[in-house]
Design a protein around this motif. Structure first.
Motif, PDB file in Angstrom:
ATOM      1  N   SER A 222      13.135 -47.876 -18.261  1.00 32.65           N
ATOM      2  CA  SER A 222      13.400 -48.341 -16.904  1.00 32.65           C
ATOM      3  C   SER A 222      13.631 -49.851 -16.875  1.00 32.65           C
ATOM      4  O   SER A 222      14.559 -50.344 -16.226  1.00 32.65           O
ATOM      5  CB  SER A 222      12.227 -47.969 -15.996  1.00 32.65           C
ATOM      6  OG  SER A 222      12.410 -48.481 -14.708  1.00 32.65           O
ATOM      7  N   GLU A 229      21.735 -52.953 -15.798  1.00 33.21           N
ATOM      8  CA  GLU A 229      22.340 -52.812 -14.472  1.00 33.21           C
ATOM      9  C   GLU A 229      22.617 -54.185 -13.852  1.00 33.21           C
ATOM     10  O   GLU A 229      23.708 -54.426 -13.299  1.00 33.21           O
ATOM     11  CB  GLU A 229      21.371 -52.018 -13.595  1.00 33.21           C
ATOM     12  CG  GLU A 229      21.957 -51.449 -12.341  1.00 33.21           C
ATOM     13  CD  GLU A 229      20.928 -50.603 -11.600  1.00 33.21           C
ATOM     14  OE1 GLU A 229      20.863 -50.711 -10.365  1.00 33.21           O
ATOM     15  OE2 GLU A 229      20.184 -49.841 -12.255  1.00 33.21           O
ATOM     16  N   TRP A 236      25.376 -48.190  -6.986  1.00 28.49           N
ATOM     17  CA  TRP A 236      25.327 -46.731  -7.106  1.00 28.49           C
ATOM     18  C   TRP A 236      25.937 -46.064  -5.870  1.00 28.49           C
ATOM     19  O   TRP A 236      25.228 -45.762  -4.908  1.00 28.49           O
ATOM     20  CB  TRP A 236      23.882 -46.275  -7.292  1.00 28.49           C
ATOM     21  CG  TRP A 236      23.281 -46.775  -8.560  1.00 28.49           C
ATOM     22  CD1 TRP A 236      22.745 -47.999  -8.789  1.00 28.49           C
ATOM     23  CD2 TRP A 236      23.202 -46.058  -9.794  1.00 28.49           C
ATOM     24  NE1 TRP A 236      22.321 -48.112 -10.087  1.00 28.49           N
ATOM     25  CE2 TRP A 236      22.580 -46.930 -10.734  1.00 28.49           C
ATOM     26  CE3 TRP A 236      23.565 -44.773 -10.201  1.00 28.49           C
ATOM     27  CZ2 TRP A 236      22.331 -46.545 -12.045  1.00 28.49           C
ATOM     28  CZ3 TRP A 236      23.317 -44.393 -11.518  1.00 28.49           C
ATOM     29  CH2 TRP A 236      22.716 -45.271 -12.418  1.00 28.49           C
ATOM     30  N   THR A 239      24.311 -40.601  -6.589  1.00 32.08           N
ATOM     31  CA  THR A 239      23.084 -40.546  -7.389  1.00 32.08           C
ATOM     32  C   THR A 239      23.329 -40.855  -8.851  1.00 32.08           C
ATOM     33  O   THR A 239      22.637 -41.664  -9.457  1.00 32.08           O
ATOM     34  CB  THR A 239      22.434 -39.146  -7.268  1.00 32.08           C
ATOM     35  OG1 THR A 239      22.268 -38.840  -5.884  1.00 32.08           O
ATOM     36  CG2 THR A 239      21.075 -39.127  -7.956  1.00 32.08           C
ATOM     37  N   PHE A 240      24.318 -40.211  -9.469  1.00 33.77           N
ATOM     38  CA  PHE A 240      24.586 -40.441 -10.886  1.00 33.77           C
ATOM     39  C   PHE A 240      25.978 -41.021 -11.116  1.00 33.77           C
ATOM     40  O   PHE A 240      26.603 -40.778 -12.142  1.00 33.77           O
ATOM     41  CB  PHE A 240      24.432 -39.132 -11.668  1.00 33.77           C
ATOM     42  CG  PHE A 240      23.020 -38.627 -11.722  1.00 33.77           C
ATOM     43  CD1 PHE A 240      22.029 -39.368 -12.344  1.00 33.77           C
ATOM     44  CD2 PHE A 240      22.676 -37.425 -11.134  1.00 33.77           C
ATOM     45  CE1 PHE A 240      20.725 -38.920 -12.390  1.00 33.77           C
ATOM     46  CE2 PHE A 240      21.374 -36.965 -11.181  1.00 33.77           C
ATOM     47  CZ  PHE A 240      20.386 -37.712 -11.809  1.00 33.77           C
ATOM     48  N   GLU A 292      14.851 -40.517 -15.900  1.00 34.00           N
ATOM     49  CA  GLU A 292      15.122 -41.859 -16.443  1.00 34.00           C
ATOM     50  C   GLU A 292      16.322 -41.841 -17.381  1.00 34.00           C
ATOM     51  O   GLU A 292      17.191 -42.713 -17.332  1.00 34.00           O
ATOM     52  CB  GLU A 292      13.892 -42.369 -17.210  1.00 34.00           C
ATOM     53  CG  GLU A 292      12.854 -43.045 -16.354  1.00 34.00           C
ATOM     54  CD  GLU A 292      11.794 -43.757 -17.198  1.00 34.00           C
ATOM     55  OE1 GLU A 292      11.691 -43.445 -18.410  1.00 34.00           O
ATOM     56  OE2 GLU A 292      11.077 -44.601 -16.659  1.00 34.00           O
ATOM     57  N   ARG A 294      18.767 -39.641 -17.469  1.00 31.85           N
ATOM     58  CA  ARG A 294      20.007 -39.370 -16.731  1.00 31.85           C
ATOM     59  C   ARG A 294      20.510 -40.648 -16.047  1.00 31.85           C
ATOM     60  O   ARG A 294      21.709 -40.921 -16.020  1.00 31.85           O
ATOM     61  CB  ARG A 294      19.774 -38.269 -15.695  1.00 31.85           C
ATOM     62  CG  ARG A 294      19.879 -36.871 -16.258  1.00 31.85           C
ATOM     63  CD  ARG A 294      19.987 -35.829 -15.139  1.00 31.85           C
ATOM     64  NE  ARG A 294      20.443 -34.569 -15.688  1.00 31.85           N
ATOM     65  CZ  ARG A 294      19.649 -33.642 -16.200  1.00 31.85           C
ATOM     66  NH1 ARG A 294      18.348 -33.863 -16.220  1.00 31.85           N
ATOM     67  NH2 ARG A 294      20.146 -32.527 -16.689  1.00 31.85           N
ATOM     68  N   HIS A 295      19.574 -41.397 -15.501  1.00 33.84           N
ATOM     69  CA  HIS A 295      19.911 -42.668 -14.871  1.00 33.84           C
ATOM     70  C   HIS A 295      20.563 -43.598 -15.891  1.00 33.84           C
ATOM     71  O   HIS A 295      21.596 -44.223 -15.622  1.00 33.84           O
ATOM     72  CB  HIS A 295      18.638 -43.304 -14.304  1.00 33.84           C
ATOM     73  CG  HIS A 295      18.866 -44.560 -13.519  1.00 33.84           C
ATOM     74  ND1 HIS A 295      19.147 -44.566 -12.170  1.00 33.84           N
ATOM     75  CD2 HIS A 295      18.860 -45.865 -13.903  1.00 33.84           C
ATOM     76  CE1 HIS A 295      19.306 -45.815 -11.767  1.00 33.84           C
ATOM     77  NE2 HIS A 295      19.129 -46.624 -12.798  1.00 33.84           N
TER      78      HIS A 295
END
Length: 585
Positions: A222, A229, A236, A239-240, A292, A294-295
């Motif tokens: 994270s 990021e 964003w 969501t993805f 996490e 997937r993010h």
């Protein structure tokens, strides 16, 4: 301009203890040695003594200019792996950590430093006000001081195992992590951020305990995901789905390239994330961890379709991205296909294939280069293989690009410039890992169908993988695949009966060598051949093998070979016909 001095004179000036004399001497030394990365053994003892003097000065209250000169000298001296003793004791490492602003707050640390002998038997303590200057929480931190101290610590980590232990014991990763949390704070210069990341990379590469601590206790995925990021200025929309702030409605091909500083920071972050996710695929992840990953995968998708300043830089950036993607749990890679199809996107079966297509193009570039294939090609090839195995749309898209309906039946599968031809050539590469990976990729695209695999590669090229899997007899391998069609072209249908399955092409009919022979003559030739095989086998030239009914190979004994003489055309029981291209698997 500082006056040039020899090392003995510099040491003499330092030994006076006066800051003015030390400043002049060190500025001269630093200017002369700034670009020096190799050192002669003749002055080794003098450099070590100079290091001791510098550490002694760093534990005093100094003027800013003298402090910076001392740290610059420490940075230069720490490049010499044979002269690191003055810098690797606990007190010296603590001093550098404080100036770097990453020392973990502890009431006991100054006391321990005060009790240790730093130089010449003197007990000295670090001035608390001076340390505050370099603290990450001070109002006006001296960032030149921070950078010089960070560089010295990085050099020590790179060259000395004792220094690595001290850095781990001092828990400097905690101090770095605190500053990394301030990724949106514009206070910190590019150099501070870069060397914070470089230090973190070295620690996670060299120390397994630090790697685990960052990943778990400090929530490294994270933490570094947020850092990446912020570095790339992402937002964003969904969501993805990731976009660059202010460019949400602009297609990727029109995005400006990432700046050099953005790319440098991003690559350091990707390397750290690679270190702390190295064993991710070896254990099951829970729901929170999967979210996490997937993010993170969504951010990595953005990295894949972004460009840096220049082709070489872009390829390096994409290489680090792919290396990290390989570490992520396969089910989490579905986010690569989640963004909506937009104008300019590559669409297949209604799915956005921009990222998959970029992976395929990257893989082909590395394949064409042909340099260090194990290191450069396998990460992208493995990623495509496993993605194709688990995601139906990905596999079918890749198959349409790599194994389109077969038309060329006159040239061998390994001959030509298509991607299929290039990959089939790899199946006989001298490097076992390379040839196995290439074969596995094509086998997955064939849905692990033996007949289809042989059709596209030829039995001779396919034999290695089939033998390893016990599939030489033609049985199907295990695996769950969706139904799709492999429509045969007219060219293939016409030539199918005449294709040599070993080579995979139509060959001119060869005369029968046994034509005109009597049965006795045929048996004589067969016995002669078996005797030759037996002789070669006895002399350990090679070991004859035979195919068993389970599709695996076993050694042939002399009795086996003589048994074959009496029926030279004996074949194992034929497997059930698996040539249907449309069956579900």
């Amino acid at each position: 301009m500082a006056m040039k001095m020899n090392l003995s004179t510099i040491i003499e000036q330092m030994e006076t203890g006066r800051q003015e004399a030390a400043l002049t001497a060190l500025q001269s030394y630093n200017q002369e040695m700034n670009q020096c990365f190799t050192f002669s053994s003749e002055e080794e003892r003098d450099r070590q003594h100079l290091g001791e003097l510098v550490v002694g000065f760093l534990n005093r209250e100094l003027q800013p200019s003298c402090l910076l000169a001392c740290l610059e000298t420490a940075r230069i001296l720490s490049r010499d792996k044979h002269c690191l003793d003055p810098f690797i004791c606990h007190s010296a490492m603590s001093t550098l950590a404080h100036y770097a602003g990453i020392a973990v707050t502890s009431k006991s640390t100054p006391a321990r430093i005060k009790q240790e002998e730093v130089h010449g038997g003197e007990n000295v303590s670090i001035n608390s006000e001076l340390l505050k200057v370099a603290s990450p929480f001070s109002e006006n931190p001296d960032q030149e001081v921070i950078v010089e101290a960070l560089k010295s610590i990085c050099n020590i980590l790179l060259h000395n195992e004792t220094g690595q232990v001290e850095v781990a014991d001092l828990q400097l990763i905690n101090g770095v992590a605190e500053r990394l949390k301030q990724c949106h704070d514009l206070t910190w210069s590019h150099e501070v951020r870069f060397f914070d990341l470089r230090l973190t990379f070295l620690l996670t590469a060299l120390r397994v305990d630090v790697r685990a601590h960052l990943a778990k206790e400090l929530h490294g995925i994270s933490l570094l995901g947020n850092q990446l990021e912020a570095t790339l200025s992402l937002c964003w929309p969904n969501t993805f789905e990731v976009a660059r702030t202010g460019l949400e409605d602009i297609p990727p091909e029109e995005w400006p390239p990432l700046s050099q500083q953005q790319t440098e920071l991003a690559m350091e972050i990707l390397k750290i994330l690679f270190n702390i996710t190295f064993d991710t695929t070896r254990h099951k992840v829970d729901e929170e961890e999967a979210a996490e990953y997937r993010h993170l995968a969504a951010i990595l998708r953005h990295c894949l379709i972004s460009h840096a300043d220049g082709k070489e830089r872009t390829e390096e950036f994409h290489s680090h991205t792919i290396n990290l993607l390989v570490n992520l749990p396969l089910p989490c890679l579905d986010v690569l296909l989640m963004p909506k199809v937009k104008q300019g996107s590559i669409e297949y079966m209604g799915v956005n294939m921009d990222a998959v297509n970029m992976l395929l193009e990257f893989m082909e570039k590395r394949l064409d280069r042909g340099h260090k294939l194990k290191e450069t090609l396998l990460p992208s090839l493995n990623l495509l293989t496993e993605s194709g195995r688990i995601h139906r749309e990905t596999r079918r898209f890749l198959r349409s690009k790599v194994l389109p309906p077969l038309r060329d039946v006159k040239n061998r599968p390994e001959v030509g410039s298509s991607l299929r031809n290039k990959l089939v050539r790899l199946m006989t590469n001298i490097d076992t890992s390379v040839k196995d990976c290439a074969a596995e990729f094509l086998f997955v695209l064939c849905k692990e169908s033996v007949s289809r695999f042989i059709k596209y590669t030829g039995y001779g090229n396919a034999a290695g993988l089939l033998a390893a899997r016990g599939l030489l007899g033609g049985a199907r391998n295990s695996g769950v695949y969706s139904e799709d069609e492999d429509s045969e072209t007219e060219e293939y249908k016409e030539a199918k009966a005449h294709i040599n399955p070993i080579t995979g092409v139509v060959e001119e009919e060869q005369p029968n060598p046994m034509e005109g022979m009597t049965e006795d003559q045929k048996e004589y030739e067969a016995v002669k051949l078996v005797n030759m095989f037996e002789k070669l086998s006895r002399n350990n030239v090679f070991q004859p093998m035979q195919l068993c009914m389970d599709g695996k190979m076993r050694e042939m004994t002399a009795e086996d070979m003589h048994r074959v003489v009496h029926n030279p055309f004996l074949k194992p029981e034929e497997p059930a016909n698996s040539d249907s291209e449309n069956e579900t698997k």
